[in-house]
Motif scaffolding. Structure first.
Motif, PDB file in Angstrom:
ATOM      1  N   LEU A 136     -33.965  19.946 -25.790  1.00 40.53           N
ATOM      2  CA  LEU A 136     -33.790  20.959 -26.681  1.00 40.53           C
ATOM      3  C   LEU A 136     -32.414  19.644 -27.471  1.00 40.53           C
ATOM      4  O   LEU A 136     -31.659  19.191 -26.421  1.00 40.53           O
ATOM      5  N   PRO A 137     -31.436  20.254 -28.555  1.00 39.42           N
ATOM      6  CA  PRO A 137     -30.365  19.255 -28.875  1.00 39.42           C
ATOM      7  C   PRO A 137     -29.351  19.583 -27.726  1.00 39.42           C
ATOM      8  O   PRO A 137     -28.851  18.561 -27.599  1.00 39.42           O
ATOM      9  N   VAL A 138     -29.825  20.449 -26.475  1.00 37.39           N
ATOM     10  CA  VAL A 138     -28.127  20.718 -26.091  1.00 37.39           C
ATOM     11  C   VAL A 138     -28.656  19.734 -24.833  1.00 37.39           C
ATOM     12  O   VAL A 138     -27.231  19.098 -24.463  1.00 37.39           O
ATOM     13  N   GLU A 139     -29.610  19.133 -24.619  1.00 33.07           N
ATOM     14  CA  GLU A 139     -30.131  17.980 -23.805  1.00 33.07           C
ATOM     15  C   GLU A 139     -28.860  16.747 -24.027  1.00 33.07           C
ATOM     16  O   GLU A 139     -28.540  16.100 -22.848  1.00 33.07           O
ATOM     17  N   ASN A 140     -29.117  16.708 -25.288  1.00 35.37           N
ATOM     18  CA  ASN A 140     -28.970  15.618 -26.033  1.00 35.37           C
ATOM     19  C   ASN A 140     -26.813  15.460 -26.017  1.00 35.37           C
ATOM     20  O   ASN A 140     -26.844  13.846 -25.601  1.00 35.37           O
ATOM     21  N   GLN A 141     -26.848  16.305 -26.437  1.00 34.79           N
ATOM     22  CA  GLN A 141     -25.299  16.793 -25.827  1.00 34.79           C
ATOM     23  C   GLN A 141     -24.781  16.073 -24.524  1.00 34.79           C
ATOM     24  O   GLN A 141     -23.717  15.880 -25.097  1.00 34.79           O
ATOM     25  N   MET A 142     -25.161  16.728 -23.324  1.00 29.69           N
ATOM     26  CA  MET A 142     -25.257  16.762 -22.508  1.00 29.69           C
ATOM     27  C   MET A 142     -25.477  15.416 -21.854  1.00 29.69           C
ATOM     28  O   MET A 142     -24.560  14.705 -20.973  1.00 29.69           O
ATOM     29  N   SER A 143     -26.309  14.610 -22.643  1.00 29.55           N
ATOM     30  CA  SER A 143     -26.881  12.804 -22.048  1.00 29.55           C
ATOM     31  C   SER A 143     -25.445  12.050 -22.739  1.00 29.55           C
ATOM     32  O   SER A 143     -24.989  11.538 -22.072  1.00 29.55           O
ATOM     33  N   ASN A 144     -25.161  11.871 -24.132  1.00 31.85           N
ATOM     34  CA  ASN A 144     -24.233  11.876 -25.113  1.00 31.85           C
ATOM     35  C   ASN A 144     -22.494  12.088 -23.141  1.00 31.85           C
ATOM     36  O   ASN A 144     -21.934  11.149 -23.353  1.00 31.85           O
ATOM     37  N   VAL A 145     -22.413  13.226 -23.541  1.00 33.50           N
ATOM     38  CA  VAL A 145     -20.965  13.126 -22.166  1.00 33.50           C
ATOM     39  C   VAL A 145     -21.685  12.384 -21.193  1.00 33.50           C
ATOM     40  O   VAL A 145     -20.882  11.182 -20.259  1.00 33.50           O
ATOM     41  N   ALA A 146     -22.927  12.931 -20.853  1.00 28.17           N
ATOM     42  CA  ALA A 146     -23.205  11.625 -19.518  1.00 28.17           C
ATOM     43  C   ALA A 146     -22.644  10.149 -19.628  1.00 28.17           C
ATOM     44  O   ALA A 146     -22.078   9.781 -18.231  1.00 28.17           O
ATOM     45  N   HIS A 147     -23.226  10.007 -20.184  1.00 31.29           N
ATOM     46  CA  HIS A 147     -23.052   8.047 -21.067  1.00 31.29           C
ATOM     47  C   HIS A 147     -21.610   7.351 -21.217  1.00 31.29           C
ATOM     48  O   HIS A 147     -21.396   6.555 -20.305  1.00 31.29           O
ATOM     49  N   GLU A 148     -20.926   8.683 -21.543  1.00 32.08           N
ATOM     50  CA  GLU A 148     -19.433   8.573 -21.772  1.00 32.08           C
ATOM     51  C   GLU A 148     -19.114   8.539 -21.323  1.00 32.08           C
ATOM     52  O   GLU A 148     -17.876   7.700 -20.697  1.00 32.08           O
ATOM     53  N   LEU A 149     -18.634   8.911 -20.172  1.00 27.73           N
ATOM     54  CA  LEU A 149     -18.185   9.513 -18.959  1.00 27.73           C
ATOM     55  C   LEU A 149     -18.710   8.432 -17.493  1.00 27.73           C
ATOM     56  O   LEU A 149     -17.983   7.638 -16.653  1.00 27.73           O
ATOM     57  N   ALA A 150     -20.341   8.140 -17.870  1.00 27.13           N
ATOM     58  CA  ALA A 150     -20.415   7.496 -17.003  1.00 27.13           C
ATOM     59  C   ALA A 150     -20.296   5.523 -17.319  1.00 27.13           C
ATOM     60  O   ALA A 150     -19.160   4.784 -16.378  1.00 27.13           O
ATOM     61  N   GLY A 180     -17.735   5.862 -10.188  1.00 29.27           N
ATOM     62  CA  GLY A 180     -18.397   7.433 -10.035  1.00 29.27           C
ATOM     63  C   GLY A 180     -18.777   8.178 -10.353  1.00 29.27           C
ATOM     64  O   GLY A 180     -19.347   7.578 -11.780  1.00 29.27           O
ATOM     65  N   THR A 181     -20.200   9.317  -9.930  1.00 26.77           N
ATOM     66  CA  THR A 181     -20.966   9.791 -10.784  1.00 26.77           C
ATOM     67  C   THR A 181     -20.626  11.011 -10.895  1.00 26.77           C
ATOM     68  O   THR A 181     -20.572  11.862  -9.814  1.00 26.77           O
ATOM     69  N   TRP A 182     -20.964  11.242 -11.790  1.00 31.04           N
ATOM     70  CA  TRP A 182     -20.334  12.908 -12.542  1.00 31.04           C
ATOM     71  C   TRP A 182     -21.840  13.501 -11.841  1.00 31.04           C
ATOM     72  O   TRP A 182     -23.452  12.738 -12.824  1.00 31.04           O
ATOM     73  N   THR A 183     -21.750  14.799 -12.166  1.00 23.99           N
ATOM     74  CA  THR A 183     -22.748  16.078 -12.151  1.00 23.99           C
ATOM     75  C   THR A 183     -22.639  17.076 -13.567  1.00 23.99           C
ATOM     76  O   THR A 183     -21.648  18.122 -13.733  1.00 23.99           O
ATOM     77  N   ILE A 184     -23.454  17.150 -14.616  1.00 20.23           N
ATOM     78  CA  ILE A 184     -23.559  18.034 -15.025  1.00 20.23           C
ATOM     79  C   ILE A 184     -24.235  19.040 -15.657  1.00 20.23           C
ATOM     80  O   ILE A 184     -25.398  18.493 -15.379  1.00 20.23           O
ATOM     81  N   LYS A 185     -23.439  20.600 -15.272  1.00 18.89           N
ATOM     82  CA  LYS A 185     -24.212  21.303 -15.289  1.00 18.89           C
ATOM     83  C   LYS A 185     -24.185  22.121 -16.357  1.00 18.89           C
ATOM     84  O   LYS A 185     -23.445  22.968 -16.285  1.00 18.89           O
TER      85      LYS A 185
END
Length: 249
Positions: free
Chosen positions: A151-165, A170-175
């Motif tokens: 879903l689009p929301v998963e792509n948005q969360m993936s963008n946040v995860a890659h930007e933080l990484a 360290g390793t961030w967890t996004i829920k």
């Protein structure tokens, strides 16, 4: 002139003990000999052991040692201080800025209807959607037939995860969590999508509830196809009957 080392009374040259307190002067001489031995053994010639104040002299010595340490290791001390300042700037200024920027760039803000909770200590970001978002997610899942497409929301969360990484340590967890089940509305489901680092570790589409939604969708599709086939069959039978009657006339 001699004085008694015990009470301070004046003594005569030939006194072997103090006439006032009875202190034997031979003991004082023996004590002086022992102190001289200690001073010679530990090279304490310039220290008066009789009047030595451990607390006073110790504090002065500690102060001198600290000053000497800072003087001899000035570069190391400044390096440690600089490192502490850098850590504080990173944790209290840089990381919050990067996290907020990543969330805002991908629409996860209160203005967009999300409740955002950031735990910087444990590196956990919890996103809670509102009813409008849940309805939108549900419609998107239905449009996909509850299959495993993102879903689009998963792509948005993936963008946040890659930007933080890419910008933090360290390793961030996004829920992504909501208050009720996306499909049935039967109580709390927990986290629907979870990213650890840049990897998506949980997806609603692959959970037991998601697979149940998929099976129910496919069953409805089969029933609908059967109904359509039966309707076509009934239409053909009806058309044949009408044709037969017209031919008989």
């Amino acid at each position: 002139m001699k004085f008694c080392p015990n009470c301070g009374n004046k003594l005569k040259e030939n006194d072997s003990k103090c006439p006032k307190c009875g202190f034997e002067l031979s003991k004082a001489k023996l004590q002086d000999n022992k102190l001289d031995g200690v001073k010679q053994k530990f090279n304490l010639k310039n220290i008066d052991l009789k009047n030595f104040d451990l607390r006073k002299n110790g504090s002065k010595t500690d102060k001198v040692n600290v000053q000497q340490f800072f003087g001899q290791h000035k570069k190391i001390v400044w390096a440690i201080c600089a490192l502490i300042v850098i850590i504080l700037i990173y944790t209290q200024v840089y990381v919050p800025h990067v996290v907020n920027s990543a969330l805002e760039n991908n629409g996860f803000t209160s203005a967009k209807g999300y409740k955002v909770n950031v735990n910087r200590m444990h590196k956990i970001i919890t996103l809670k959607s509102n009813y409008a978002h849940e309805k939108q997610f549900n419609e998107q899942l239905r449009a996909n037939g509850f299959d495993t497409r993102q879903l689009p929301v998963e792509n948005q969360m993936s963008n946040v995860a890659h930007e933080l990484a890419g910008r933090t340590l360290g390793t961030w967890t996004i829920k992504m969590s909501t208050g009720e089940d996306l499909h049935t509305g039967n109580g709390k489901f927990g986290s629907f999508w979870v990213f650890k680092g840049t990897k998506e570790t949980k997806r609603f589409q692959t959970t037991p509830v998601g697979r149940q939604c998929r099976n129910e969708y496919l069953e409805r599709q089969r029933e609908q196809a059967d109904d359509e086939a039966q309707q076509q069959k009934d239409d053909l039978i009806g058309a044949g009957a009408i044709g037969f009657m017209l031919g008989a006339l």
